[in-house]
Design an enzyme around this catalytic site. Structure first.
Site, PDB file in Angstrom:
ATOM      1  N   LYS A 175       0.845  -1.202   0.000  1.00 14.76           N
ATOM      2  CA  LYS A 175       0.000   0.000   0.000  1.00 14.76           C
ATOM      3  C   LYS A 175       0.874   1.243   0.000  1.00 14.76           C
ATOM      4  O   LYS A 175       1.617   1.485   0.946  1.00 14.76           O
ATOM      5  CB  LYS A 175      -0.907   0.036   1.236  1.00 14.76           C
ATOM      6  N   GLU A 250       9.208   2.125  11.236  1.00 16.20           N
ATOM      7  CA  GLU A 250      10.122   3.265  11.224  1.00 16.20           C
ATOM      8  C   GLU A 250       9.276   4.521  11.282  1.00 16.20           C
ATOM      9  O   GLU A 250       8.447   4.750  10.395  1.00 16.20           O
ATOM     10  CB  GLU A 250      11.004   3.238   9.971  1.00 16.20           C
ATOM     11  N   CYS A 284      12.780  11.605   7.535  1.00 13.99           N
ATOM     12  CA  CYS A 284      12.824  11.191   8.940  1.00 13.99           C
ATOM     13  C   CYS A 284      14.219  11.374   9.518  1.00 13.99           C
ATOM     14  O   CYS A 284      14.383  11.475  10.734  1.00 13.99           O
ATOM     15  CB  CYS A 284      12.371   9.753   9.084  1.00 13.99           C
ATOM     16  N   GLU A 384       8.943  16.427  16.177  1.00 11.83           N
ATOM     17  CA  GLU A 384       9.286  16.346  14.757  1.00 11.83           C
ATOM     18  C   GLU A 384       8.408  17.309  13.962  1.00 11.83           C
ATOM     19  O   GLU A 384       7.183  17.275  14.070  1.00 11.83           O
ATOM     20  CB  GLU A 384       9.086  14.915  14.243  1.00 11.83           C
TER      21      GLU A 384
END
Length: 483
Positions: A175, A250, A284, A384
């Site tokens: 996906k 992750e 990331c 973040e």
């Protein structure tokens, strides 16, 4: 009129049973439609999993060099279409063309790597404690792998999951992110052109609540690999482990660059510039914090501000240095954090404005942004942001730098700019991060070494990349042979 694109299930391009589609737009110009993609349902997921289950046993039965040959063919197909694929990536996700071309090129390298590495992976002879006995450990595929990926690297992240999965004899249900499915659609065209048997790889587009959850919760999916946000990653982990599936996640980072008073300042500034503002900060492993020794703080602030000012923001296809954010939501999130930083009392040294009008009118553009006078407890130093925002923090020396660097919930990537070898070695030992770099930007990885983080950056169950990628998609069997 926008082109409607299909799912790829059991070797055929087909419509969703829902009859509905999702519209994807160019983030640099939302009046430009990328295409319509299937809004798939559990029925489509079931069909993809059934196809993968049916195909997996025969695929695993092929010899490793034969499976590797299919990976090589896919790599060659990607290489032959590399310019087209880089342009597609820029058009869909917003990266500059050099950034997109690098992503496509690395995907080729990954496929070639696993095509060769699989030849001597999966069988290890051990010494026996008694005579007349052979003792060996073999690795076998886990079965059907459900793969769910993020939008920020929509070509390479799928490849670094799919390549080790199919190299080791698994079948895949994949996906893509809903706002960047076109790059991976073309990747699956390359798999099709390489002649992969029907059902070995399957591509299903749609929402996370329908397709993502459908994959995670499916009883015939044996392993789940996810890349995306922390909040979704926690949910994926919980859902997959409830059914005893193998899982890796992750989920992001708040990556520091520590700048020592021994650093080569020009080098440190280059590392910070590319780590913070490359790929619009949408990585990331992007450099989100510069933690700078007080003796060189003013020099660093002046230098990074000058570099941010020189960045040309614009359409990636028009030769800009930095492209747009990938979606309206990502832009809004970045702008919110810029407001938070100012409210908390940090100094906005450069940038911070949404770019509008002219070539920016219909896109999601923001200036590269530098905050100074940042306290490590501020939200812009803890959370973040996933945009081109760099928080610069002043510290007295190594001990305080380490304390600040480790005082976050994440632990993905970290770097130190220093000319002191002892300091560098000490940092590598002390920092809480899965990826540690010396005199190199926090973003970017080598393809043959493990990738993953500590704390909330990863589930810390399995790493990705290199041999670790192969191990995730295989289970061990110990064989005792006596005579």
């Amino acid at each position: 009129m926008a082109v409607t694109h299909l799912n790829y299930i059991d070797g055929e391009w087909q419509e969703s049973e829902s009859g509905e589609t999702l519209t994807v737009y160019n983030p640099a110009d939302v009046t430009d439609t990328i295409g319509e993609f299937q809004s798939s349902t559990q029925t489509d997921v079931d069909a993809a999993v059934a196809a993968a289950t049916e195909a997996q046993t025969a695929w695993a039965g092929r010899q490793a060099p034969e499976r590797g040959e299919f990976l090589r063919r896919a790599a060659e197909e990607i290489r032959s279409r590399s310019d087209e694929l880089a342009e597609t990536l820029t058009h869909e996700e917003g990266k500059t063309v050099p950034e997109a071309a690098g992503e496509v090129s690395r995907a080729v390298d990954i496929l070639y790597y696993y095509a060769e590495r699989i030849r001597d992976f999966g069988h290890e002879k051990k010494a026996s404690s008694t005579p007349a006995k052979d003792l060996s450990v073999v690795r076998e595929p886990v079965g059907v792998a459900g793969l769910i990926t993020a939008w920020n690297y929509p070509f390479i992240i799928p490849v670094w999951k799919i390549a080790p999965a199919i190299a080791t004899g698994n079948a895949v249900v994949f996906k893509p992110a809903s706002n960047a499915p076109n790059c991976t659609r073309k990747l699956f065209e390359c798999f099709e052109a390489a002649g992969l048997p029907d059902g070995v790889v399957n591509y299903v587009t749609g929402s996370g609540s329908q397709v993502g959850d459908g994959i995670i919760e499916h009883e015939d999916v044996d392993a789940v690999s996810f890349t995306g946000s922390k909040s979704v990653g926690f949910s994926v982990y919980e859902g997959a482990t409830e059914d005893m599936k193998r899982v890796q996640t992750e989920m992001g980072g708040k990556n520091p660059l520590v700048v020592s008073d021994t650093a080569d300042m020009e080098r440190a500034l280059s590392i910070a510039r590319w780590g913070a503002f490359g790929v619009t900060g949408q990585a990331c492993t992007a450099t989100s914090r510069a933690i700078v020794y007080e003796d060189v703080y003013d020099e660093f602030v002046e230098g990074i501000t000058e570099r941010a000012e020189r960045i040309e923001v614009g359409h990636g296809l028009d030769g800009a240095d930095m492209g747009p954010q990938a979606s309206e939501g990502e832009l809004a999130g970045t702008l919110d954090y810029i407001d938070v930083g100012q409210t908390e009392g940090a100094t906005l040294a450069y940038g911070g404005e949404e770019l509008t009008g002219g070539v920016y009118e219909d896109g999601y553009f923001v200036e590269p942004t530098v905050f100074t006078d940042v306290d490590h407890e501020m939200r812009i130093a803890q959370e973040e942001i996933f945009g081109p925002v760099l928080a610069v923090l002043k510290v007295s020396g190594y001990e305080e730098a380490l304390e600040v660097a480790n005082d976050v919930d994440y632990g993905l990537s970290a770097s130190m700019a220093t000319e002191d070898l002892a300091e560098a070695k000490r940092f590598a030992d002390d920092i809480e991060a899965g990826v540690v770099k010396i005199n190199e930007q926090t973003s970017g990885t080598e393809l043959h070494v493990p990738f993953g983080g500590f704390k909330d950056s990863s589930s810390d169950t399995y790493r990705e990349s290199g041999d670790e990628g192969l191990r995730f998609f295989t289970s061990t069997k110990t064989v005792y042979e006596n005579w």
